[in-house]
Enzyme design. Structure first.
Site, short mmCIF file in Angstrom:
data_model
loop_
_atom_site.label_atom_id
_atom_site.label_comp_id
_atom_site.label_asym_id
_atom_site.label_seq_id
_atom_site.Cartn_x
_atom_site.Cartn_y
_atom_site.Cartn_z
N GLU A 155 -0.91 17.29 20.52
CA GLU A 155 0.53 17.27 20.63
C GLU A 155 1.11 17.45 21.90
OE1 GLU A 155 2.12 20.81 18.79
OE2 GLU A 155 3.85 19.94 18.46
N ASN A 200 9.83 15.24 19.48
CA ASN A 200 8.41 15.73 19.71
C ASN A 200 7.60 14.27 19.04
OD1 ASN A 200 5.71 16.57 19.65
ND2 ASN A 200 6.10 18.73 19.07
N LYS A 257 7.88 14.02 15.23
CA LYS A 257 7.33 15.05 14.39
C LYS A 257 8.76 15.31 13.42
CE LYS A 257 5.65 19.64 15.05
NZ LYS A 257 5.30 20.68 16.08
N GLU A 265 10.66 25.38 18.98
CA GLU A 265 10.91 23.73 18.66
C GLU A 265 12.25 23.17 18.10
OE1 GLU A 265 7.23 21.29 17.51
OE2 GLU A 265 6.18 23.17 17.37
N CYS A 278 0.99 18.49 14.68
CA CYS A 278 0.75 19.91 14.47
C CYS A 278 1.45 20.50 12.97
CB CYS A 278 1.59 20.55 15.58
SG CYS A 278 0.85 22.28 15.50
N ASN A 329 -0.62 22.10 18.70
CA ASN A 329 -0.77 23.44 19.83
C ASN A 329 -0.20 24.46 18.96
OD1 ASN A 329 -0.04 22.75 22.95
ND2 ASN A 329 0.52 21.10 21.74
N1 CDT Z 1 3.26 22.99 17.71
C1 CDT Z 1 3.48 23.54 16.32
O1 CDT Z 1 3.86 22.89 15.32
N2 CDT Z 1 2.60 24.85 15.90
C2 CDT Z 1 3.11 25.25 14.80
C3 CDT Z 1 2.72 26.91 15.12
C4 CDT Z 1 3.45 27.39 13.86
S1 CDT Z 1 4.14 29.00 14.14
C5 CDT Z 1 5.65 28.80 14.68
C6 CDT Z 1 1.66 25.09 13.67
O2 CDT Z 1 1.82 24.90 12.70
O3 CDT Z 1 0.64 25.06 14.22
#
Ligand code: CDT
Length: 307
Positions: A44, A104, A121, A140, A166, A191
């Site tokens: 991502e 995204n 996304k 985000e 993600c 990420n």
């Molecule tokens: N980038 C991304 O979507 N990261 C989220 C972190 C969640 S915590 C706010 C994930 O689901 O891994």
């Protein structure tokens, strides 16, 4: 047999001041390391640091993280290398559309560098305003609007491919909507901070467990390959989990990263391995009972039963 030799191209940390050119060089090197791969999958928001951890109300500062076209001057060497190697690829980036919309996004190319699929996304995690109660920000919902393309799948390389980004990987709906279109391989970049910003005790071990759990179950329940690729390491003091992996249509992990750096995780994935599950326990047409699934699409939050 319909074997796709897949390279999950895990990327280590990208610091805020690292140039896109330098990142593309790293991506090209990974492509060279993935010799013989038919398809390479990057994480991502591959081209920059995970910028939603920072707040700015300056539009120019926001937009500097975004790409207004793809391919563009910076990514052209990557497309050229992929074309020369006859390698399809998928990577994520921040997309700014001509209408000024921010997404995204991830794309999929065929083996000659044509973009054959785009995904934006859908499940944006985190928050839209700075929250000082958290140990780190995850903005985000401030930077992006939810994707408007649904969960499309794409026919290429003799198979059916889909993408997710993600947080999408944590939602069974993501895989099922693609499963209902016969998806045979789902490509996911992530990420994921190593520590829960609202629960410090939830560290990397549990976060890796959840990351693997959701991907493996999505693969099994839809009898599809899943390629799940991290950007990891410590970015500007903020650790991100690694754990990139490839799960087979039985939900088993067949290849997994061993570092928190740039690393290729490679496996020959036979798309025909998806057939048995799709024709038996997960033959949707025979076994699904949609008359009982109404709440899945009519409701978002929980509705408790009457006391
Ligand atoms: N980038 C991304 O979507 N990261 C989220 C972190 C969640 S915590 C706010 C994930 O689901 O891994």
């Amino acid at each position: 047999m319909r074997v796709i030799n897949v390279a999950a191209a895990q990327m280590g940390a990208i610091q805020p001041d690292e140039s896109r050119e330098a990142v593309v060089e790293r991506m090209v090197k990974l492509m060279r390391d993935a010799d013989g791969a038919d398809l390479i999958v990057y994480p991502e928001l591959t081209l920059t640091t995970f910028f939603p951890r920072y707040f700015t109300d300056q539009q120019a500062e926001i937009d500097k993280w975004f790409e207004t076209s793809m391919p563009n001057t910076v990514t052209e060497p990557l497309f050229a290398e992929a074309r020369a190697r006859n390698m399809a690829m998928s990577f994520g980036y921040a997309e700014l559309t001509p209408e000024g919309r921010h997404f995204n996004t991830a794309i999929l190319t065929d083996k000659v560098g044509n973009i054959v699929g785009k995904y934006r996304k859908v499940h944006l995690p985190g928050h839209a305003e700075v929250d000082d109660e958290r140990t780190h920000q995850h903005l985000e919902k401030y930077y992006f609007e939810p994707g408007d393309l649904g969960f499309p799948v794409f026919r290429t390389m003799g198979g059916i491919f889909g993408m997710a980004i993600c947080n999408d990987r944590r939602w069974p709906e993501t895989y099922r909507v693609m499963g209902l279109q016969g998806v045979e391989m789902v490509l996911i970049g992530y990420n994921t901070p190593s520590v829960n910003s609202q629960r410090g005790a939830e560290g990397p071990k549990k976060r890796l467990f959840h990351s693997s759990l959701v991907v493996q179950s999505g693969a099994y329940q839809n009898s599809t390959w899943v390629v799940s690729v991290a950007k990891c390491g410590v970015e500007d003091g903020h650790p991100l989990i690694a754990g990139s992996l490839i799960a087979n249509p039985d939900g088993e992990v067949v290849a997994v990263a061993v570092t928190e750096e740039d690393e290729i995780v490679q496996y020959p994935c036979d798309l025909d391995d998806t057939v048995f599950g799709k024709q038996t326990v997960f033959d949707f047409k025979r076994h699904r009972r949609t008359e009982h699934y109404g709440r899945i699409v009519s409701q978002t939050g929980v509705e408790l039963p009457p006391e």
